[in-house]
Structure formats: structure tokens, C-alpha cells
Design a protein around this motif. Structure first.
Motif, PDB file in Angstrom:
ATOM      1  N   ASN A  11       0.844  -1.194   0.000  1.00  0.00           N
ATOM      2  CA  ASN A  11       0.000   0.000   0.000  1.00  0.00           C
ATOM      3  C   ASN A  11       0.888   1.257   0.000  1.00  0.00           C
ATOM      4  N   LYS A  12       0.258   2.405  -0.177  1.00  0.00           N
ATOM      5  CA  LYS A  12       1.018   3.652  -0.319  1.00  0.00           C
ATOM      6  C   LYS A  12       1.797   3.994   0.941  1.00  0.00           C
ATOM      7  N   HIS A  13       1.321   3.594   2.113  1.00  0.00           N
ATOM      8  CA  HIS A  13       2.014   3.897   3.365  1.00  0.00           C
ATOM      9  C   HIS A  13       3.341   3.148   3.459  1.00  0.00           C
ATOM     10  N   VAL A  14       3.319   1.876   3.075  1.00  0.00           N
ATOM     11  CA  VAL A  14       4.548   1.077   3.087  1.00  0.00           C
ATOM     12  C   VAL A  14       5.486   1.562   1.986  1.00  0.00           C
ATOM     13  N   LYS A  15       4.949   1.825   0.795  1.00  0.00           N
ATOM     14  CA  LYS A  15       5.782   2.304  -0.316  1.00  0.00           C
ATOM     15  C   LYS A  15       6.507   3.597   0.041  1.00  0.00           C
ATOM     16  N   SER A  16       5.859   4.443   0.828  1.00  0.00           N
ATOM     17  CA  SER A  16       6.480   5.719   1.185  1.00  0.00           C
ATOM     18  C   SER A  16       7.694   5.540   2.103  1.00  0.00           C
ATOM     19  N   LEU A  17       7.839   4.385   2.714  1.00  0.00           N
ATOM     20  CA  LEU A  17       8.961   4.127   3.620  1.00  0.00           C
ATOM     21  C   LEU A  17      10.136   3.440   2.927  1.00  0.00           C
ATOM     22  N   VAL A  18       9.974   3.105   1.646  1.00  0.00           N
ATOM     23  CA  VAL A  18      11.042   2.442   0.893  1.00  0.00           C
ATOM     24  C   VAL A  18      12.096   3.477   0.523  1.00  0.00           C
ATOM     25  N   ILE A  19      13.318   3.283   1.038  1.00  0.00           N
ATOM     26  CA  ILE A  19      14.406   4.222   0.740  1.00  0.00           C
ATOM     27  C   ILE A  19      15.334   3.688  -0.341  1.00  0.00           C
ATOM     28  N   ASN A  20      15.264   2.390  -0.604  1.00  0.00           N
ATOM     29  CA  ASN A  20      16.057   1.782  -1.658  1.00  0.00           C
ATOM     30  C   ASN A  20      15.333   0.556  -2.168  1.00  0.00           C
ATOM     31  N   ASN A  21      15.261   0.440  -3.485  1.00  0.00           N
ATOM     32  CA  ASN A  21      14.593  -0.693  -4.118  1.00  0.00           C
ATOM     33  C   ASN A  21      15.546  -1.257  -5.165  1.00  0.00           C
ATOM     34  N   ILE A  22      16.117  -2.411  -4.866  1.00  0.00           N
ATOM     35  CA  ILE A  22      17.122  -3.016  -5.741  1.00  0.00           C
ATOM     36  C   ILE A  22      16.574  -4.320  -6.298  1.00  0.00           C
ATOM     37  N   GLN A  23      16.646  -4.469  -7.612  1.00  0.00           N
ATOM     38  CA  GLN A  23      16.167  -5.688  -8.249  1.00  0.00           C
ATOM     39  C   GLN A  23      17.364  -6.601  -8.504  1.00  0.00           C
ATOM     40  N   LYS A  24      17.639  -7.425  -7.501  1.00  0.00           N
ATOM     41  CA  LYS A  24      18.801  -8.307  -7.565  1.00  0.00           C
ATOM     42  C   LYS A  24      18.546  -9.504  -6.662  1.00  0.00           C
ATOM     43  N   ASP A  25      19.094 -10.656  -7.047  1.00  0.00           N
ATOM     44  CA  ASP A  25      18.968 -11.855  -6.231  1.00  0.00           C
ATOM     45  C   ASP A  25      20.129 -11.924  -5.251  1.00  0.00           C
ATOM     46  N   VAL A  26      19.843 -11.731  -3.977  1.00  0.00           N
ATOM     47  CA  VAL A  26      20.880 -11.797  -2.940  1.00  0.00           C
ATOM     48  C   VAL A  26      20.555 -12.871  -1.900  1.00  0.00           C
ATOM     49  N   MET A  27      19.586 -13.712  -2.189  1.00  0.00           N
ATOM     50  CA  MET A  27      19.162 -14.723  -1.220  1.00  0.00           C
ATOM     51  C   MET A  27      20.280 -15.702  -0.866  1.00  0.00           C
ATOM     52  N   GLN A  28      21.203 -15.925  -1.769  1.00  0.00           N
ATOM     53  CA  GLN A  28      22.278 -16.876  -1.510  1.00  0.00           C
ATOM     54  C   GLN A  28      23.407 -16.269  -0.676  1.00  0.00           C
ATOM     55  N   LEU A  29      23.376 -14.957  -0.457  1.00  0.00           N
ATOM     56  CA  LEU A  29      24.447 -14.304   0.290  1.00  0.00           C
ATOM     57  C   LEU A  29      24.364 -14.612   1.785  1.00  0.00           C
ATOM     58  N   GLU A  30      25.522 -14.842   2.381  1.00  0.00           N
ATOM     59  CA  GLU A  30      25.604 -14.991   3.829  1.00  0.00           C
ATOM     60  C   GLU A  30      25.424 -13.607   4.462  1.00  0.00           C
ATOM     61  N   ASN A  31      25.183 -13.578   5.763  1.00  0.00           N
ATOM     62  CA  ASN A  31      24.951 -12.317   6.476  1.00  0.00           C
ATOM     63  C   ASN A  31      26.053 -11.288   6.226  1.00  0.00           C
ATOM     64  N   ASN A  32      27.327 -11.694   6.361  1.00  0.00           N
ATOM     65  CA  ASN A  32      28.445 -10.757   6.164  1.00  0.00           C
ATOM     66  C   ASN A  32      28.493 -10.217   4.742  1.00  0.00           C
ATOM     67  N   ASP A  33      28.220 -11.076   3.760  1.00  0.00           N
ATOM     68  CA  ASP A  33      28.232 -10.636   2.367  1.00  0.00           C
ATOM     69  C   ASP A  33      27.090  -9.663   2.087  1.00  0.00           C
ATOM     70  N   LEU A  34      25.925  -9.947   2.658  1.00  0.00           N
ATOM     71  CA  LEU A  34      24.793  -9.033   2.493  1.00  0.00           C
ATOM     72  C   LEU A  34      25.079  -7.700   3.179  1.00  0.00           C
ATOM     73  N   LEU A  35      25.693  -7.750   4.345  1.00  0.00           N
ATOM     74  CA  LEU A  35      26.067  -6.523   5.047  1.00  0.00           C
ATOM     75  C   LEU A  35      27.052  -5.702   4.216  1.00  0.00           C
ATOM     76  N   ASN A  36      28.029  -6.348   3.609  1.00  0.00           N
ATOM     77  CA  ASN A  36      28.984  -5.650   2.734  1.00  0.00           C
ATOM     78  C   ASN A  36      28.277  -5.045   1.525  1.00  0.00           C
ATOM     79  N   PHE A  37      27.323  -5.775   0.969  1.00  0.00           N
ATOM     80  CA  PHE A  37      26.530  -5.265  -0.155  1.00  0.00           C
ATOM     81  C   PHE A  37      25.792  -3.989   0.257  1.00  0.00           C
ATOM     82  N   LEU A  38      25.198  -3.997   1.450  1.00  0.00           N
ATOM     83  CA  LEU A  38      24.454  -2.827   1.936  1.00  0.00           C
ATOM     84  C   LEU A  38      25.380  -1.655   2.234  1.00  0.00           C
ATOM     85  N   LYS A  39      26.562  -1.943   2.789  1.00  0.00           N
ATOM     86  CA  LYS A  39      27.521  -0.863   3.050  1.00  0.00           C
ATOM     87  C   LYS A  39      27.977  -0.234   1.738  1.00  0.00           C
TER      88      LYS A  39
END
Length: 160
Positions: free
Chosen positions: A112-140
Motif C-alpha cells: 500500500n502507499k504507506h509502506v511504499k512511502s517508507l522504501v528508501i532503496n529498491n534493488i532488483q537483484k537476487d541476494v538470497m544466496q548471500l551470507e549475512n556478512n556478504d549481504l552486510l557488505n553489499f548494503l555498506k
């Protein structure tokens, strides 16, 4: 508080993300293992349905909607409901969404529009296979790119 949502068509992870110091904590995991089933398994019946035509013959009926796609759509609705409920209970203030393009489209269709308004970044990429540290590095790295872009825009605003 920032939440990071990573998802594909059968799994979703919801993380709490702290920028400073950089930390990532898995809060929720939503699985739909039945979506991993191949077409013809639990998602469909063994044989198509039948219907009677004029005369003594029957013909096979094949549904025009893929049952697996219907299940993916329902999964995206489930995720959007969780995000809306969590928003209404102030569990997060901002969202970063990282999903496959197809899942991204389905998810945004149901947010809904309320949730959409809180999205600060929308990335279309598959990161499900990343471990926590790798995902954290991706976000940094993503955060650094945002800072660079902001600095570039601030520096060049005199030329606009």
C-alpha cells in the motif's frame, strides 16, 4: 529502524539493519517450500480436467493460469501484509527492498502507499544466496554509492 527485505519466489528474509555501526540481524524468515515444487508436483493435478463437448466425446481442459504463478502472487501478498502490519505497529521506519525483478513487481503491486512511502532503496537483484556478512557488505557498498551520489548532486547543483 531500517528493515531490509530480501526475497525470491519461495523465501523471504526480513533483517534489522543498523548503518552505524554496520550490523545486520535476521528478524523473520518466511518460507513457501511448496513453491519449490516443479510444475506437475503438488501445485497441479496429475491430469487435466475434462469437459463434455457436443456429442459423446470429452476434451481435456488445461487451465490458462499457472498454479505456480498464483502461489507466487499469494506469497507476495503475504509479505506485503506482514510489512503493512509491522508498519502499523511501528516496528520499522524505513525499508530497503532487494528482490528479483519479477518478485519486485509483484510485491510492489500489493504494497500500500504507506509502506511504499517508507522504501528508501529498491534493488532488483537476487541476494538470497548471500551470507549475512556478504549481504552486510553489499548494503555498506550501497550506502557508499548513495553518499557519493548525494555529494555529486550537491557539488553540481550550482550548474543546474
Amino acid at each position: 529502524m531500517i528493515w531490509v527485505i530480501t526475497a525470491n519466489t519461495n523465501m523471504c528474509h526480513i533483517y534489522k539493519y543498523n548503518k552505524a555501526p554496520p550490523e545486520l540481524f535476521l528478524l523473520k524468515e518466511i518460507n513457501h517450500p511448496e513453491l519449490r515444487a516443479k510444475t506437475g508436483d503438488s501445485m497441479t493435478t496429475e491430469q487435466p480436467g475434462h469437459y463434455r463437448t457436443k456429442g459423446p466425446t470429452y476434451e481435456a481442459y488445461t487451465p490458462s493460469v499457472d498454479p505456480k504463478e498464483v502461489a507466487v502472487e499469494q506469497f507476495s501478498q503475504e509479505i506485503s501484509k506482514i510489512l503493512d502490519h509491522s508498519r502499523s505497529t511501528n516496528e520499522y521506519e524505513k525499508l530497503i527492498i532487494v528482490t528479483l525483478p519479477h518478485m519486485n513487481g509483484l510485491l510492489f503491486k500489493h504494497l500500500n502507499k504507506h509502506v511504499k512511502s517508507l522504501v528508501i532503496n529498491n534493488i532488483q537483484k537476487d541476494v538470497m544466496q548471500l551470507e549475512n556478512n556478504d549481504l552486510l557488505n553489499f548494503l555498506k557498498e550501497l550506502q557508499l554509492q548513495d553518499i557519493d551520489l548525494l555529494q555529486h548532486l550537491q557539488h553540481n547543483k550550482h550548474y543546474l
